[in-house]
Design a protein around this motif. Structure first.
Motif, PDB file in Angstrom:
ATOM      1  N   CYS A  78       0.779  -1.244  -0.029  1.00  0.00           N
ATOM      2  CA  CYS A  78       0.077   0.240   0.078  1.00  0.00           C
ATOM      3  C   CYS A  78       0.889   1.334  -0.024  1.00  0.00           C
ATOM      4  CB  CYS A  78      -0.914   0.075   1.191  1.00  0.00           C
ATOM      5  SG  CYS A  78      -0.048   0.043   2.845  1.00  0.00           S
ATOM      6  N   CYS A 113      -3.927  -1.455  -1.706  1.00  0.00           N
ATOM      7  CA  CYS A 113      -4.265  -1.981  -0.360  1.00  0.00           C
ATOM      8  C   CYS A 113      -4.587  -3.417  -0.741  1.00  0.00           C
ATOM      9  CB  CYS A 113      -5.442  -1.278   0.334  1.00  0.00           C
ATOM     10  SG  CYS A 113      -7.088  -1.213  -0.659  1.00  0.00           S
ATOM     11  N   GLN A 121      -7.207  -5.020   0.394  1.00  0.00           N
ATOM     12  CA  GLN A 121      -8.711  -5.340   0.145  1.00  0.00           C
ATOM     13  C   GLN A 121      -9.346  -5.042  -1.447  1.00  0.00           C
ATOM     14  OE1 GLN A 121      -7.109  -3.335   2.759  1.00  0.00           O
ATOM     15  NE2 GLN A 121      -8.716  -3.027   4.453  1.00  0.00           N
ATOM     16  N   THR A 147      -5.165  -5.146   8.749  1.00  0.00           N
ATOM     17  CA  THR A 147      -6.136  -4.771   7.688  1.00  0.00           C
ATOM     18  C   THR A 147      -7.541  -4.421   8.336  1.00  0.00           C
ATOM     19  OG1 THR A 147      -7.020  -6.739   7.274  1.00  0.00           O
ATOM     20  CG2 THR A 147      -5.228  -5.929   5.949  1.00  0.00           C
ATOM     21  N   GLU A 178     -10.473  -8.242   6.841  1.00  0.00           N
ATOM     22  CA  GLU A 178      -9.612  -9.484   6.558  1.00  0.00           C
ATOM     23  C   GLU A 178     -10.616 -10.319   5.566  1.00  0.00           C
ATOM     24  OE1 GLU A 178     -11.166 -10.654  10.733  1.00  0.00           O
ATOM     25  OE2 GLU A 178     -10.648  -9.091   9.788  1.00  0.00           O
ATOM     26  N   VAL A 191     -10.139  -8.977   2.230  1.00  0.00           N
ATOM     27  CA  VAL A 191      -8.771  -9.349   1.614  1.00  0.00           C
ATOM     28  C   VAL A 191      -8.527 -10.865   1.398  1.00  0.00           C
ATOM     29  CG1 VAL A 191      -6.437  -9.914   2.281  1.00  0.00           C
ATOM     30  CG2 VAL A 191      -7.449  -7.872   3.094  1.00  0.00           C
TER      31      VAL A 191
END
Length: 291
Positions: A140, A167, A169, A191, A194, A197
């Motif tokens: 990121c 990022c 995500q 994060t 999660e 992600v």
């Protein structure tokens, strides 16, 4: 300061306004009781809430600058210890990558695979990747780019395909089902979501691809360490100091619920004497999930 810092004061203040109960009378003067002083008590509690809030707002820039400087120096030192302690563990954990077969026809002919690393930083995991691996590095922040490129030069057997600044995500720049393995070490703990992600990891993994993860695990719930983890996390202290790091999340449960076809995990303990942070996050987990 996290929002939970103010919760006790708000609850007490709300209770004072809504309940009809009366406190025991103490030394009275002119027929007054403690209940008559609730407006004063509410005012005092408001000060208790507003003064720290005002202090945070006024000095927020200074606090952010101090945190950035502290985080960079402290975490840099911590990473040296962390990498030394986990060197053999990572080497064993990621060794199966050398036997993996790519889902990409061209890479398969070269006996290579495509690895995506989330939170690559300066590239401390490069030494564990197999010869000929094609790398997609995701982070990121671009602040590590110079050191990452320097480290890549130390491993000419690896091919850096691309660096993606995103990022975890939302890795929209990564094509669906395009990577053979995803590697993540201490990323999910920092994060906000999660599960998102993990959904992205499933999206980018090719069929049969594997997700390799090393993350801290919360201590046993009846232990003093878990109580300390809960306080540090819910007060906002630990997430503020360590870039959103939350100590009480159960990542194995999240992975098992994400939709992988198979999940295997083992736990181990960091040597508490190596660094004082390890006394709080000593329990770690190695996990491999197959799409």
């Amino acid at each position: 300061m996290g929002p939970n810092y103010y919760l006790p004061f708000l609850l007490v203040s709300a209770a004072a306004r809504k309940t009809k109960c009366r406190l025991p009378r103490v030394a009275q003067s002119a027929g007054r009781s403690v209940m008559d002083d609730w407006p004063l008590l509410n005012g005092l509690m408001a000060l208790v809430v507003l003064v720290p809030l005002a202090y945070t707002v006024v000095f927020s820039d200074k606090l952010r600058k101090w945190r950035r400087r502290w985080y960079s120096e402290f975490v840099g030192e911590l990473r040296v210890v962390w990498n030394a302690v986990l060197d053999e563990k990572k080497r064993t954990f990621l060794a199966p990558l050398a036997e993996a077969v790519s889902n990409d026809d061209q890479l398969r002919l070269k006996k290579s695979i495509r690895i995506l690393e989330i939170g690559c930083g300066a590239g401390t995991n490069l030494r564990y990747y197999p010869d000929g691996a094609s790398l997609v590095m995701v982070d990121c922040s671009s602040s590590f780019e110079e050191r990452l490129l320097e480290n890549v030069k130390k491993y000419p057997r690896l091919f850096l395909e691309r660096i993606v600044y995103s990022c975890a995500q939302d890795m929209c720049e990564i094509t669906d089902q395009s990577v053979d393995a995803v590697v993540s070490t201490n990323v999910l703990c920092c994060t906000n979501d999660e599960r998102q992600v993990l959904a992205e990891i499933l999206r980018v993994l090719a069929p049969g691809g594997k997700f390799y993860m090393i993350e801290p695990q919360p201590a046993d719930k009846l232990s003093f360490t878990f109580a300390l983890q809960w306080i540090l996390t819910n007060s906002g202290i630990w997430p503020y100091l360590f870039d959103g790091f939350r100590l009480t999340r159960d990542y194995e449960c999240s992975v098992r619920e994400a939709g992988f076809s198979a999940v295997e995990s083992t736990t181990f303990d960091l040597p508490r004497s190596a660094h004082f942070v390890f006394r709080i996050v000593s329990k770690q987990m190695c996990l491999v999930a197959t799409k």
